[in-house]
Design a protein around this motif. Structure first.
Motif, PDB file in Angstrom:
ATOM      1  N   PRO A   5       0.815  -1.217   0.000  1.00 45.08           N
ATOM      2  CA  PRO A   5       0.000   0.000   0.000  1.00 45.08           C
ATOM      3  C   PRO A   5       0.854   1.274   0.000  1.00 45.08           C
ATOM      4  O   PRO A   5       0.494   2.268  -0.628  1.00 45.08           O
ATOM      5  N   ALA A   6       1.990   1.258   0.688  1.00 50.15           N
ATOM      6  CA  ALA A   6       2.862   2.446   0.725  1.00 50.15           C
ATOM      7  C   ALA A   6       3.405   2.758  -0.663  1.00 50.15           C
ATOM      8  O   ALA A   6       3.446   3.921  -1.082  1.00 50.15           O
ATOM      9  N   PHE A   7       3.815   1.736  -1.421  1.00 52.35           N
ATOM     10  CA  PHE A   7       4.320   1.949  -2.774  1.00 52.35           C
ATOM     11  C   PHE A   7       3.212   2.435  -3.697  1.00 52.35           C
ATOM     12  O   PHE A   7       3.418   3.334  -4.513  1.00 52.35           O
ATOM     13  N   ARG A   8       2.044   1.882  -3.551  1.00 52.51           N
ATOM     14  CA  ARG A   8       0.895   2.301  -4.377  1.00 52.51           C
ATOM     15  C   ARG A   8       0.576   3.781  -4.135  1.00 52.51           C
ATOM     16  O   ARG A   8       0.319   4.531  -5.072  1.00 52.51           O
ATOM     17  N   ARG A   9       0.652   4.220  -2.874  1.00 53.12           N
ATOM     18  CA  ARG A   9       0.395   5.635  -2.562  1.00 53.12           C
ATOM     19  C   ARG A   9       1.449   6.535  -3.193  1.00 53.12           C
ATOM     20  O   ARG A   9       1.150   7.627  -3.656  1.00 53.12           O
ATOM     21  N   GLN A  10       2.700   6.064  -3.234  1.00 58.51           N
ATOM     22  CA  GLN A  10       3.759   6.848  -3.866  1.00 58.51           C
ATOM     23  C   GLN A  10       3.483   7.016  -5.351  1.00 58.51           C
ATOM     24  O   GLN A  10       3.698   8.092  -5.917  1.00 58.51           O
ATOM     25  N   LEU A  11       2.991   5.974  -5.998  1.00 60.88           N
ATOM     26  CA  LEU A  11       2.635   6.072  -7.416  1.00 60.88           C
ATOM     27  C   LEU A  11       1.464   7.024  -7.631  1.00 60.88           C
ATOM     28  O   LEU A  11       1.339   7.623  -8.696  1.00 60.88           O
ATOM     29  N   GLU A  12       0.614   7.169  -6.635  1.00 61.29           N
ATOM     30  CA  GLU A  12      -0.528   8.083  -6.714  1.00 61.29           C
ATOM     31  C   GLU A  12      -0.127   9.534  -6.440  1.00 61.29           C
ATOM     32  O   GLU A  12      -0.962  10.424  -6.494  1.00 61.29           O
ATOM     33  N   GLY A  13       1.150   9.770  -6.117  1.00 59.20           N
ATOM     34  CA  GLY A  13       1.607  11.137  -5.917  1.00 59.20           C
ATOM     35  C   GLY A  13       1.985  11.487  -4.495  1.00 59.20           C
ATOM     36  O   GLY A  13       2.422  12.602  -4.227  1.00 59.20           O
ATOM     37  N   TYR A  14       1.786  10.565  -3.570  1.00 59.39           N
ATOM     38  CA  TYR A  14       2.170  10.840  -2.189  1.00 59.39           C
ATOM     39  C   TYR A  14       3.684  10.872  -2.086  1.00 59.39           C
ATOM     40  O   TYR A  14       4.378  10.121  -2.760  1.00 59.39           O
ATOM     41  N   GLY A  15       4.181  11.765  -1.251  1.00 56.57           N
ATOM     42  CA  GLY A  15       5.610  11.885  -1.036  1.00 56.57           C
ATOM     43  C   GLY A  15       5.892  12.113   0.435  1.00 56.57           C
ATOM     44  O   GLY A  15       4.980  12.260   1.252  1.00 56.57           O
ATOM     45  N   LEU A  16       7.154  12.154   0.762  1.00 55.20           N
ATOM     46  CA  LEU A  16       7.552  12.341   2.152  1.00 55.20           C
ATOM     47  C   LEU A  16       7.412  13.814   2.526  1.00 55.20           C
ATOM     48  O   LEU A  16       8.013  14.681   1.902  1.00 55.20           O
ATOM     49  N   THR A  17       6.611  14.074   3.532  1.00 49.82           N
ATOM     50  CA  THR A  17       6.375  15.432   4.017  1.00 49.82           C
ATOM     51  C   THR A  17       6.940  15.550   5.430  1.00 49.82           C
ATOM     52  O   THR A  17       6.674  14.705   6.278  1.00 49.82           O
ATOM     53  N   THR A  18       7.712  16.586   5.639  1.00 48.63           N
ATOM     54  CA  THR A  18       8.263  16.881   6.959  1.00 48.63           C
ATOM     55  C   THR A  18       7.785  18.268   7.365  1.00 48.63           C
ATOM     56  O   THR A  18       7.895  19.208   6.580  1.00 48.63           O
ATOM     57  N   ALA A  19       7.262  18.371   8.564  1.00 47.62           N
ATOM     58  CA  ALA A  19       6.789  19.663   9.066  1.00 47.62           C
ATOM     59  C   ALA A  19       7.466  19.947  10.402  1.00 47.62           C
ATOM     60  O   ALA A  19       7.489  19.093  11.291  1.00 47.62           O
ATOM     61  N   GLU A  20       8.036  21.139  10.508  1.00 51.27           N
ATOM     62  CA  GLU A  20       8.534  21.604  11.802  1.00 51.27           C
ATOM     63  C   GLU A  20       7.441  22.489  12.391  1.00 51.27           C
ATOM     64  O   GLU A  20       7.074  23.514  11.801  1.00 51.27           O
ATOM     65  N   ILE A  21       6.936  22.068  13.522  1.00 49.36           N
ATOM     66  CA  ILE A  21       5.832  22.770  14.176  1.00 49.36           C
ATOM     67  C   ILE A  21       6.388  23.486  15.407  1.00 49.36           C
ATOM     68  O   ILE A  21       6.954  22.860  16.300  1.00 49.36           O
ATOM     69  N   LEU A  22       6.244  24.799  15.409  1.00 49.19           N
ATOM     70  CA  LEU A  22       6.613  25.578  16.592  1.00 49.19           C
ATOM     71  C   LEU A  22       5.333  25.891  17.354  1.00 49.19           C
ATOM     72  O   LEU A  22       4.342  26.336  16.772  1.00 49.19           O
TER      73      LEU A  22
END
Length: 90
Positions: A5-22
């Motif tokens: 499922p993780a690979f399928r989501r990557q093919l659908e356009g999902y990517g690694l998102t990193t957020a720094e929350i202050l």
């Protein structure tokens, strides 16, 4: 062969998102604390991040100050290309 499922989501356009929350400390509102959140998410809408921030605001005491987001697609179109030739040595 089953695709994860993780690979399928990557093919659908999902990517690694990193957020720094202050956020402000509840007992010391003049101090800021940093929290780093990382998840696979869909650019540019970031539904997973928005869901997490909504949870934060509804459930946690530390009010948000700012959110800085970085995103990288893990599979890009340039990575998928046909092989035009194959060379064998020896």
């Amino acid at each position: 062969m089953t695709v994860s499922p993780a690979f399928r989501r990557q093919l659908e356009g999902y990517g690694l998102t990193t957020a720094e929350i202050l956020y402000r400390l509840p007992d010391h509102p003049h101090l800021l604390q940093s929290f780093v959140w990382q998840h696979h998410d869909l650019f540019p809408d970031f539904p997973e991040l928005k869901r997490f921030l909504a949870f934060w605001q509804a459930s946690l005491d530390g009010p948000l100050h700012s959110v800085t987001v970085a995103h990288s697609r893990l599979i890009r179109p340039a990575e998928w290309r046909a092989v035009g030739a194959e060379f064998h040595l020896h």
